[in-house]
Design an enzyme around this catalytic site. Structure first.
Site, PDB file in Angstrom:
ATOM      1  N   PRO A  16       0.861  -1.178   0.000  1.00 62.37           N
ATOM      2  CA  PRO A  16       0.000   0.000   0.000  1.00 62.37           C
ATOM      3  C   PRO A  16       0.905   1.238   0.000  1.00 62.37           C
ATOM      4  CG  PRO A  16      -0.190  -1.192   2.100  1.00 62.37           C
ATOM      5  CD  PRO A  16       0.803  -1.937   1.255  1.00 62.37           C
ATOM      6  N   SER A  20       8.801  -0.081   1.548  1.00 62.27           N
ATOM      7  CA  SER A  20       8.684  -0.239   0.096  1.00 62.27           C
ATOM      8  C   SER A  20       9.837   0.445  -0.640  1.00 62.27           C
ATOM      9  CB  SER A  20       7.338   0.285  -0.410  1.00 62.27           C
ATOM     10  OG  SER A  20       7.239   1.661  -0.181  1.00 62.27           O
ATOM     11  N   GLY A  66       5.045   2.886   5.185  1.00 65.76           N
ATOM     12  CA  GLY A  66       6.127   2.694   6.154  1.00 65.76           C
ATOM     13  C   GLY A  66       6.478   1.230   6.324  1.00 65.76           C
ATOM     14  N   LEU A  67       6.176   0.423   5.317  1.00 65.58           N
ATOM     15  CA  LEU A  67       6.496  -1.005   5.404  1.00 65.58           C
ATOM     16  C   LEU A  67       7.753  -1.336   4.586  1.00 65.58           C
ATOM     17  CD1 LEU A  67       2.858  -2.471   5.162  1.00 65.58           C
ATOM     18  CD2 LEU A  67       4.235  -2.167   7.218  1.00 65.58           C
ATOM     19  N   ALA A  98      12.956   0.850   0.322  1.00 64.64           N
ATOM     20  CA  ALA A  98      14.152   0.003   0.430  1.00 64.64           C
ATOM     21  C   ALA A  98      14.012  -1.211  -0.479  1.00 64.64           C
ATOM     22  CB  ALA A  98      14.348  -0.442   1.875  1.00 64.64           C
ATOM     23  N   ALA A  99      12.809  -1.791  -0.539  1.00 66.23           N
ATOM     24  CA  ALA A  99      12.600  -2.976  -1.382  1.00 66.23           C
ATOM     25  C   ALA A  99      12.823  -2.622  -2.851  1.00 66.23           C
ATOM     26  CB  ALA A  99      11.202  -3.542  -1.159  1.00 66.23           C
ATOM     27  N   ASP A 115      15.969  -1.215   6.953  1.00 66.03           N
ATOM     28  CA  ASP A 115      15.074  -1.515   5.826  1.00 66.03           C
ATOM     29  C   ASP A 115      15.821  -2.169   4.665  1.00 66.03           C
ATOM     30  OD1 ASP A 115      13.480  -0.044   7.495  1.00 66.03           O
ATOM     31  OD2 ASP A 115      12.506   1.087   5.898  1.00 66.03           O
TER      32      ASP A 115
END
Ligand code: PMV
Length: 318
Positions: free
Chosen positions: A98, A105, A102-103, A107-108, A150
């Site tokens: 989403p 994303s 703050g999950l 960094a991913a 992260d």
């Protein structure tokens, strides 16, 4: 064609206090960003067609950007392309996250882009080099902000314990519910607010940081032994301390109380910097479905994640 993907993360315990050197614990989750590279002589094109980025296409030469969320992803991708001096490519970004939750994303996306380029251009970077490079790039895009957690979790997966350095730690997976407020989340502003509070009241805030650090450490054997009721209790204490630091909001609190009440969670807390973003809740007596329903009834978007997931990987056909 080369495709790499990398996971997001949740901070289980220790946010904010970790900025001042106490311990925090984070886990990679099963939401991923996927980056695909294709040769495109004479051009650099970055595109995403998925719903969470709301669909865009950007030609870096003409500079046309359609959506702010997509522009955010593009900034990270183009920073990696620049750092690794890559050109003549079409880069496609797909993400399960989403927006601005703050999950992890960003960094991913950075790690998946770096890993895809590493394979596509035959750069022979090690995982450690990808993690270090990605952290540097994320920090430069975020103008000096961002702990190494992260990008390290996006690279290595699993769990990491962070103090001044980052250490992998072997723990079993945890199934958690995430509740998102859909409110924008500004890590820089929240960190600066907490640090200002600390300067004003060091004799009050330092003991809170110490308690948060102690919670992070205490949680490790409990997670290892699957003592979920006690893990939940620690989540509740950690949440109370984050409230004391001033990073709670009405929306976050409503999600936390819904999870603990009708949702029957063993515990629930803010994850990440607060001020918006998400909470995590540990499914308890009522099970996962009731917990998700309770979070949605409290006007959050809600979904289940598993922690301790795989880090970056090259996708089949690469
Ligand atoms: O909001 P997030 O998920 O980027 O987490 C921030 C965590 C803090 O401890 C508040 C800041 C940090 O850099 O560790």
């Amino acid at each position: 064609m080369t495709t790499a993907s990398a996971p997001g993360k949740v901070i289980l315990f220790g946010e904010h206090a970790v900025v001042s050197g106490t311990s925090a614990l984070g886990g990679a989750i099963n939401l991923r960003a996927k980056v695909t590279l294709q040769d495109l002589p004479g051009s650099i094109l970055i595109e995403s067609g998925d719903l969470t980025l709301r669909g865009f296409s950007l030609d870096l030469i003409s500079g046309q950007v359609i959506c702010a969320e997509a522009a955010r992803a593009t900034r990270y991708v183009s920073a990696v392309l620049k750092e690794l001096e890559a050109a003549d490519l079409k880069v496609r970004v797909e993400s399960d996250f989403p927006s601005a939750s703050g999950l992890g994303s960003s960094a991913a996306i950075v790690v998946a882009t770096a890993a895809a380029l590493n394979a596509h251009l035959g750069l022979c970077l090690s995982l450690k080099e990808i993690a270090t490079l990605s952290h540097r790039i994320e920090r430069s895009v975020q103008q000096g902000l961002g702990s190494p957690m992260d990008t390290a979790l996006a690279t290595f997966g699993g769990y990491l314990q962070v103090t001044r350095e980052v250490q992998p730690i072997d723990l079993p997976p945890l199934d958690l519910a995430v509740g998102c407020t859909r409110m924008p989340h500004d890590t820089r502003a929240e960190v600066s607010k907490v640090q200002t509070l600390r300067k004003r009241y060091p004799e009050l805030v330092d003991p809170i940081f110490q308690a948060i650090g102690a919670i992070s450490k205490r949680s490790v054997p409990l997670i290892r032994e699957h003592r979920l009721e006690e893990v939940g209790e620690l989540m509740n204490i950690n949440h109370g301390l984050l409230e004391a630091l001033g990073v709670g909001t009405r929306e976050l609190c409503e999600l936390v109380y819904a999870a603990r009440g009708a949702g029957g969670a063993w515990g629930a807390k803010i994850t990440g910097a607060g001020g918006g973003g998400c909470v995590i809740a540990l499914p308890g007596t009522q099970g996962e479905a009731a917990l998700i329903t309770s979070l949605r009834q409290a006007r959050g978007s809600a979904f289940l994640v598993r922690t301790g997931c795989e880090g970056l990987r090259l996708e089949e056909g690469s």
